[in-house]
Scaffold this motif. Structure first.
Motif, PDB file in Angstrom:
ATOM      1  N   GLY A  57       4.296  -0.173  17.206  1.00  0.00           N
ATOM      2  CA  GLY A  57       4.036  -1.576  17.329  1.00  0.00           C
ATOM      3  C   GLY A  57       3.864  -2.369  16.153  1.00  0.00           C
ATOM      4  O   GLY A  57       3.156  -3.395  16.208  1.00  0.00           O
ATOM      5  N   ILE A  58       4.262  -1.723  14.873  1.00  0.00           N
ATOM      6  CA  ILE A  58       4.083  -2.310  13.562  1.00  0.00           C
ATOM      7  C   ILE A  58       5.134  -3.518  13.707  1.00  0.00           C
ATOM      8  O   ILE A  58       6.321  -3.265  14.026  1.00  0.00           O
ATOM      9  CB  ILE A  58       4.330  -1.465  12.603  1.00  0.00           C
ATOM     10  N   PRO A  59       4.762  -4.673  13.361  1.00  0.00           N
ATOM     11  CA  PRO A  59       5.681  -5.988  13.309  1.00  0.00           C
ATOM     12  C   PRO A  59       7.068  -5.609  12.484  1.00  0.00           C
ATOM     13  O   PRO A  59       6.937  -4.995  11.394  1.00  0.00           O
ATOM     14  CB  PRO A  59       4.940  -7.023  12.806  1.00  0.00           C
ATOM     15  N   ILE A 100      -0.041  -1.674  -3.058  1.00  0.00           N
ATOM     16  CA  ILE A 100      -1.156  -2.224  -2.518  1.00  0.00           C
ATOM     17  C   ILE A 100      -1.757  -3.563  -3.035  1.00  0.00           C
ATOM     18  O   ILE A 100      -2.467  -4.311  -2.090  1.00  0.00           O
ATOM     19  CB  ILE A 100      -2.154  -1.070  -3.074  1.00  0.00           C
ATOM     20  N   TYR A 101      -1.400  -3.751  -4.276  1.00  0.00           N
ATOM     21  CA  TYR A 101      -1.778  -4.962  -4.853  1.00  0.00           C
ATOM     22  C   TYR A 101      -0.876  -6.226  -3.963  1.00  0.00           C
ATOM     23  O   TYR A 101      -1.953  -7.112  -3.704  1.00  0.00           O
ATOM     24  CB  TYR A 101      -1.577  -5.096  -6.021  1.00  0.00           C
ATOM     25  N   TYR A 102       0.105  -6.019  -3.799  1.00  0.00           N
ATOM     26  CA  TYR A 102       0.890  -7.255  -3.331  1.00  0.00           C
ATOM     27  C   TYR A 102       0.622  -7.676  -1.860  1.00  0.00           C
ATOM     28  O   TYR A 102       0.862  -8.567  -1.065  1.00  0.00           O
ATOM     29  CB  TYR A 102       2.507  -7.055  -3.626  1.00  0.00           C
ATOM     30  N   GLY A 103       0.253  -6.304  -1.216  1.00  0.00           N
ATOM     31  CA  GLY A 103       0.354  -6.324   0.288  1.00  0.00           C
ATOM     32  C   GLY A 103      -1.433  -6.700   0.894  1.00  0.00           C
ATOM     33  O   GLY A 103      -1.629  -6.750   1.871  1.00  0.00           O
ATOM     34  N   TRP A 104      -2.152  -6.386  -0.301  1.00  0.00           N
ATOM     35  CA  TRP A 104      -3.702  -6.700  -0.054  1.00  0.00           C
ATOM     36  C   TRP A 104      -4.130  -7.839   0.739  1.00  0.00           C
ATOM     37  O   TRP A 104      -4.753  -7.917   1.898  1.00  0.00           O
ATOM     38  CB  TRP A 104      -4.405  -6.603  -1.239  1.00  0.00           C
ATOM     39  N   HIS A 105      -3.553  -9.016   0.435  1.00  0.00           N
ATOM     40  CA  HIS A 105      -3.842 -10.358   1.129  1.00  0.00           C
ATOM     41  C   HIS A 105      -3.040 -10.690   2.028  1.00  0.00           C
ATOM     42  O   HIS A 105      -3.062 -11.675   2.792  1.00  0.00           O
ATOM     43  CB  HIS A 105      -4.113 -11.494   0.103  1.00  0.00           C
ATOM     44  N   HIS A 106      -1.873  -9.993   2.438  1.00  0.00           N
ATOM     45  CA  HIS A 106      -0.885 -10.233   3.369  1.00  0.00           C
ATOM     46  C   HIS A 106      -1.093  -9.459   4.641  1.00  0.00           C
ATOM     47  O   HIS A 106      -0.626 -10.078   5.828  1.00  0.00           O
ATOM     48  CB  HIS A 106       0.530 -10.007   3.167  1.00  0.00           C
ATOM     49  N   ILE A 107      -1.783  -8.190   4.601  1.00  0.00           N
ATOM     50  CA  ILE A 107      -1.984  -7.921   6.040  1.00  0.00           C
ATOM     51  C   ILE A 107      -3.323  -7.375   6.377  1.00  0.00           C
ATOM     52  O   ILE A 107      -4.062  -6.853   5.448  1.00  0.00           O
ATOM     53  CB  ILE A 107      -1.300  -6.233   5.761  1.00  0.00           C
ATOM     54  N   LYS A 108      -3.934  -8.052   7.228  1.00  0.00           N
ATOM     55  CA  LYS A 108      -5.338  -7.851   7.531  1.00  0.00           C
ATOM     56  C   LYS A 108      -5.386  -7.019   8.902  1.00  0.00           C
ATOM     57  O   LYS A 108      -5.466  -7.165   9.816  1.00  0.00           O
ATOM     58  CB  LYS A 108      -5.875  -9.037   7.911  1.00  0.00           C
ATOM     59  N   SER A 109      -5.491  -5.680   8.361  1.00  0.00           N
ATOM     60  CA  SER A 109      -5.728  -4.453   9.505  1.00  0.00           C
ATOM     61  C   SER A 109      -6.434  -3.552   8.871  1.00  0.00           C
ATOM     62  O   SER A 109      -5.934  -3.074   7.579  1.00  0.00           O
ATOM     63  CB  SER A 109      -4.518  -4.059   9.866  1.00  0.00           C
ATOM     64  N   PHE A 111      -5.918  -0.542   9.580  1.00  0.00           N
ATOM     65  CA  PHE A 111      -5.000   0.861   9.428  1.00  0.00           C
ATOM     66  C   PHE A 111      -3.870   0.641   8.140  1.00  0.00           C
ATOM     67  O   PHE A 111      -3.273   1.518   7.915  1.00  0.00           O
ATOM     68  CB  PHE A 111      -3.827   0.742  10.682  1.00  0.00           C
ATOM     69  N   PHE A 112      -4.151  -0.619   7.435  1.00  0.00           N
ATOM     70  CA  PHE A 112      -3.081  -0.682   6.194  1.00  0.00           C
ATOM     71  C   PHE A 112      -4.082  -0.769   5.102  1.00  0.00           C
ATOM     72  O   PHE A 112      -5.029  -1.219   4.934  1.00  0.00           O
ATOM     73  CB  PHE A 112      -2.397  -1.958   6.554  1.00  0.00           C
ATOM     74  N   LEU A 113      -3.463  -0.151   3.857  1.00  0.00           N
ATOM     75  CA  LEU A 113      -4.050  -0.279   2.644  1.00  0.00           C
ATOM     76  C   LEU A 113      -3.052  -1.171   1.937  1.00  0.00           C
ATOM     77  O   LEU A 113      -2.071  -0.278   1.287  1.00  0.00           O
ATOM     78  CB  LEU A 113      -4.321   0.997   2.044  1.00  0.00           C
ATOM     79  N   GLY A 114      -2.920  -2.340   1.706  1.00  0.00           N
ATOM     80  CA  GLY A 114      -1.788  -3.347   1.209  1.00  0.00           C
ATOM     81  C   GLY A 114      -0.727  -3.018   2.212  1.00  0.00           C
ATOM     82  O   GLY A 114      -0.910  -3.219   3.441  1.00  0.00           O
ATOM     83  N   TYR A 115       0.423  -2.530   1.827  1.00  0.00           N
ATOM     84  CA  TYR A 115       1.669  -2.299   2.676  1.00  0.00           C
ATOM     85  C   TYR A 115       1.723  -0.922   3.267  1.00  0.00           C
ATOM     86  O   TYR A 115       2.450  -0.585   3.902  1.00  0.00           O
ATOM     87  CB  TYR A 115       2.901  -2.704   2.067  1.00  0.00           C
ATOM     88  N   ILE A 116       0.752  -0.063   2.844  1.00  0.00           N
ATOM     89  CA  ILE A 116       0.795   1.428   3.077  1.00  0.00           C
ATOM     90  C   ILE A 116      -0.005   1.652   4.564  1.00  0.00           C
ATOM     91  O   ILE A 116      -1.037   1.321   4.573  1.00  0.00           O
ATOM     92  CB  ILE A 116      -0.045   2.194   2.010  1.00  0.00           C
TER      93      ILE A 116
END
Length: 275
Positions: A46-48, A204-213, A215-220
């Protein structure tokens, strides 16, 4: 949803063991095996679709830090990782990474970079298959210029293509710097760890503010790490043990055929995406 998670966990665990085994056996990070696995599993969870590509690469890099660190430590304990050349490889890789990233961003298309990479792998695999130099005939005197060039090229291609660099470092150390194949494979794991670790921090840095979940650490994607890290660790350790028991000539040929297989896979992907 729970059944999906359990099914995905089983698939990731099994894949993790086999990818870890191949990574330990061939001195590779496993990025070209992790990413296709995540492309299939992540949408199932179910990941977008919009974040699957970046998440697959980021999670792959995080997994590669485990495989490469495990391999490197095992090789250090057995005395196969060449500490005397590792620093020179890293000194070359740092500027190479910046140049490769800049070239991708400003000049070359993704398709062109993949084709060039495939051609490079084909050239190196043929050179390794020739096996003109016996292992016992390798030079004792180090060619630090060739080692620096090897480091730069690995960093360059890592920045260009988002790979760990193991498919570059091993054949170049063997063919151009005259390092025995087992030492070349062992030392390449340290370079893969270096490239994967810092690339992971970037994601991790670039995805930190893009994914609010949670289950995620940045984009990980953290659940993937939970399922994969234990089998990755044991699979990698087993692969390293087998690697040290295999004859050097067989190992060289296996690695050469592996490079050819990767090159063919890259070309097929380019052709299927173009036509």
């Amino acid at each position: 949803m729970l059944s999906h998670i359990i099914e995905a966990g089983i698939v990731l665990s099994i894949a993790g063991f086999f990818i870890g085994f191949l990574s330990g056996l061939l001195g590779k990070g496993g990025g070209m095996l992790f990413i296709p696995t995540f492309w299939v599993v992540f949408p199932f969870l179910g990941i977008p679709e919009s974040i699957v590509p970046k998440s697959a690469v980021a999670t792959s890099l995080a997994c590669m830090t485990v495989t490469s660190a495990t391999s490197a430590w095992q090789h250090i304990k057995k005395g196969f990782l060449r500490k005397d050349i590792f620093l020179f490889l890293i000194l070359g890789a740092i500027p190479g990474d910046f140049v490769g990233s800049a070239l991708t961003a400003k000049i070359l298309s993704p398709e062109m970079t993949k084709v060039l990479f495939a051609l490079f792998l084909i050239f190196m695999s043929i050179k390794m298959l020739k096996g003109s130099k016996k292992e016992e005939g390798k030079k004792q005197k180090l060619n630090y210029r060739s080692i620096l060039v090897t480091g730069f090229t690995s960093g360059f291609l890592a920045g260009l293509l988002g790979v760990g660099g193991g498919a570059v470092v091993t054949p170049m150390l063997y063919s151009f710097a005259d390092i025995p194949i087992k030492n070349a494979m062992a030392t390449s794991t340290g370079v893969v760890f270096f490239n994967a670790f810092f690339s992971t921090l970037n994601y991790i840095y670039y995805g930190w503010h893009h994914i609010k979940s949670i289950f995620f650490l940045g984009y990980i994607y953290i659940p993937a790490l939970v399922f994969m890290i234990p089998p990755l660790y044991f699979g990698t350790k087993m692969g390293v043990k087998v690697m040290h028991k295999v004859q050097a000539e067989k190992l060289r040929k296996w690695f050469a055929f592996f490079l050819l297989a990767v090159a063919v896979e890259v070309v097929v992907k380019v052709l299927t995406s173009t036509f």
